[in-house]
Design an enzyme around this catalytic site. Structure first.
Site: not given
Length: 756
Positions: A15, A114, A432, A485, A516, A606, A645, A696
């Site tokens: 990455r 997407k 969310i 979370e 991301r 998706e 989303c 985002h």
């Protein structure tokens, strides 16, 4: 046989591009240093392919953020609001991708959607009535010359004009038809430049051709390429398709003056039969997508050999290709030090798929393919048993009946019960799920994984973060809270780690959008719940507040869609196995006093087939029931939320309503809240929370901006059914922008509430 690929992962094996880009965003490195990292990555990727024997190596598949955005910039489709910032070329590009808020102005980012049926997201180009489409950029040419300096004569790849125009957003009165001539002229200029430079092949990617096409759309495609191909000169032009077959326009494609045609023989249900029934022009090269660009299992050489042998009588030259870009699989198995060989040998990531193409080329060129060492080794691998079955799980799925998929009482009665139960104000505010994953949070999780801290220390840290998060939400004034979370690395991988039947990797990252990246787990065998997954965290968080605390889960369809699935059982069987496991967790949360439970189905749309005729039979007939199976056993007063989303929902809005959740939150802000009309037109019964601001982007929305969005919603959604929330989870955001954004959201909701 020659070989090629459509594209290669650009983030780097570890990455590197992500980390360099984020340093640039934080002003820790210069643009020159970021470009230096990019050059190193491109060189490494090209050399890997060269060493693997790939004959046609793609260039311009690299991107700092997204290839659709690159194409818009290449052809000058940069909206005025970004040009007016007067930033550098690179910073203008990133403003389009991420938004900008600073001394030069305040602009939102492009919408993000997407990319067909993948977990990748593309930036939606904007074309205004006064947009002038012409070749203004140099990126493909610069990168091709960069490759040439390293002894590589690359194959330039670019989003084709039909797909570019089809996926763009038109902000005025004009449509794709109005821009067809100047777009064709711009692509002609592009080809003329390649003639000057001396490229052998130029690839145009047209994935939109695998979708349902009207006669008018096919005519637009034909007219675009009749003009463009007239300018090809000595350059050979490859039309590349992927994610399905081109049944609606196969004859049109074959009639046009393409030199090569790329077909997907894995997801393309009819690709083989199209060739067999209609033939294939002998003067054209068939680029056969036979190595899976979307899943990580080894290629089965006997099946690929049989497929190629079936194609040979109809074709002249065949080039072996991937089914789509390798962008959608991890980079390499080399870094998977903890993955046992008994598992590892069954997988092929991007680097290993290069080897597969090379081996297939040698096998198919051999006098006796079945006698080659690579072929025999592959056959032996597939002859082995993977020992991945669980009879008890299979019996549970087989025992399901129709009543297991129905929740009683019906929605209308539940809604009344829940309003009385929770006594929430109008326009209740919530988030969310996730809160910022700071370096401190990630370090705590990493230390626990490495054994550097005890489980007690790990839990203590997370409990402290949960307490801070709950306190902050109460101070902000949110009505329904979440625990943040902090224990979760990823909304799918975390649950996979608590389920039997899953495998996990260390470094198998896949780009989702921009910087991301996600690390999808692998469905190895039959799935069951190994232990409670979220109960302790949720119960602790609820103990800290009198306000409702949402239990946070990921739904079975999203877990499956964001995993690398098995190829030996149906997706339906796998989804039902996961649904039964999540159902156990839902009932455990309810039993332990959690009265609101959110089961996210972020990726529901998706994997919706690209052709409408396949929607019900191949997907919705089991995807919607899988979600219903999760919550059908809860009490009427338990409120079930879900979140979706990055998707367009208009065409399946009735099926979404049929999921029978009590509250659904949607990503909506980047798409200008276009979902509102759809909800109104379809008399959507479920309570809804279309996102009021874009998470985002790092920009902080004003109170007035959010209030305007809420007021727009109230014109189409009854106030009793409207929730107020951000677009998505806040995991990727910084703490600096998160709190003021949420404060502005709560203030805007209060202002709208008081106005009513």
């Amino acid at each position: 046989m020659k070989t090629t690929i459509i594209g290669f992962p650009r983030v780097g094996s570890l990455r590197e591009l992500k980390f360099a880009s984020e340093k640039y965003f934080r002003n820790e490195i210069t643009a020159q240093e970021l470009e230096q990292t990019a050059q190193q990555l491109r060189a490494a990727h090209w050399n890997l392919q060269k060493e693997a024997g790939i004959g046609l190596i793609p260039v311009n598949d690299f991107s700092f953020y997204d290839n659709m955005l690159d194409t818009a910039v290449l052809f000058g489709a940069v909206p005025k609001r970004y040009r007016d910032l007067h930033l550098s070329e690179l910073d203008t590009y990133f403003a389009m991708a991420r938004g900008y808020q600073g001394t030069q102005g305040d602009v939102k980012a492009f919408a993000m959607k997407k990319w067909f049926n993948t977990n990748y997201h593309y930036m939606v180009p904007e074309i205004a009535d006064d947009t002038q489409i012409s070749l203004t950029g140099t990126k493909p040419f610069s990168e091709w010359q960069e490759a040439k300096q390293q002894g590589i004569s690359g194959k330039p790849v670019l989003i084709g004009p039909f797909t570019f125009l089809k996926l763009a957003k038109y902000t005025g009165e004009k449509t794709a038809e109005d821009f067809a001539d100047e777009t064709a002229a711009a692509y002609c200029t592009y080809l003329e430049k390649w003639n000057e430079l001396g490229a052998e092949w130029v690839e145009f990617d047209e994935p939109c051709l695998v979708m349902d096409l009207t006669a008018a759309e096919i005519d637009l495609f034909r007219r675009l390429y009749q003009k463009i191909l007239a300018a090809k000169g000595s350059v050979r032009v490859l039309l590349q398709t992927y994610f399905g077959d081109i049944r609606d326009c196969y004859s049109t494609v074959c009639e046009l003056a393409f030199d090569g045609i790329g077909l997907d023989f894995l997801e393309g249900k009819q690709s083989l039969s199209l060739v067999q029934a209609n033939g294939f022009p002998k003067e054209k090269v068939l680029f056969a997508g036979v190595v899976n660009g979307k899943n990580i299992w080894r290629n089965r050489y006997d099946k690929t050999r049989k497929l190629v042998e079936q194609l040979k009588p109809f074709c002249g030259e065949i080039v072996l290709n991937t089914s789509c870009s390798l962008l959608h699989v991890p980079y390499t198995l080399r870094h998977e030090k903890k993955l046992a060989e008994e598992y590892r040998k069954h997988f092929a990531f991007a680097e290993e798929k290069l080897t597969e193409l090379s081996e297939l080329s040698q096998i198919l060129d051999a006098a006796d393919p079945a006698e080659t060492a690579a072929y025999q080794k592959n056959a032996a691998l597939f002859a082995e048993s993977r020992n991945c079955s669980n009879a008890a799980v299979q019996e549970k799925v087989a025992a399901l009946t129709a009543s297991d998929f129905v929740r009683l009482p019906a929605f209308a009665e539940r809604e009344k019960i829940q309003h009385a139960e929770f006594q929430l104000p109008l326009l209740p505010t919530t988030t969310i799920g996730s809160f910022p994953q700071t370096a401190e949070v990630r370090a705590n999780r990493a230390a626990f994984r490495k054994g550097e801290i005890t489980e007690a220390e790990y839990v203590q840290f997370n409990r402290r973060k949960i307490a801070e998060c709950v306190k902050a939400q109460e101070e902000i004034g949110l009505d329904v809270l979440v625990h943040g979370e902090f224990e979760r690395n990823d909304m799918v991988e975390y649950f996979g780690e608590c389920l039997d039947g899953y495998l996990f990797t260390e470094k198998a990252w896949v780009q989702s959008y921009g910087t991301r990246c996600v690390k999808p787990p692998v469905v190895w065998g039959d799935i069951s719940r190994a232990k409670p997954m979220t109960v302790d965290w949720s119960v602790y968080a609820q103990s800290l507040t009198k306000k409702p605390m949402k239990g946070m889960l990921t739904g079975p369809v999203t877990i499956l869609n964001w995993s690398f699935p098995r190829e030996d059982i149906s997706l339906q069987a796998c989804a039902y196995q996961i649904a039964l496991a999540i159902r156990e967790e839902v009932l455990d949360l309810e039993k332990n006093g959690i009265r609101m439970i959110q089961v996210d189905e972020a990726a529901l749309r998706e994997k919706l087939p690209l052709r409408k005729s396949d929607w019900q039979s191949d997907y919705l007939s089991w995807a919607i029931p899988a979600f219903r199976l999760v919550h059908s056993g809860v009490k009427p007063e338990t409120q079930i939320h879900t979140h979706m989303c990055y998707s367009e929902f208009a065409d399946i809005i009735r099926e979404i309503d049929d999921m029978d959740a009590d509250v659904i939150t949607f990503e909506a802000s980047r798409s200008d809240l276009t979902i509102l009309d759809v909800l109104q037109e379809n008399h959507f019964r479920t309570e809804v929370g279309p996102g009021v601001y874009d998470i985002h982007s790092p920009r902080v929305p004003s109170v007035e901006e959010i209030q305007t969005a809420i007021e727009k919603m109230l014109k189409r959604i009854p106030k009793e059914k409207l929730w107020v929330n951000p677009d998505c989870g806040l995991k990727t955001r910084g703490e600096a922008e998160t709190r003021p954004s949420l404060e502005h959201m709560v203030q805007a909701a209060a202002a709208c509430r008081n106005a009513k």
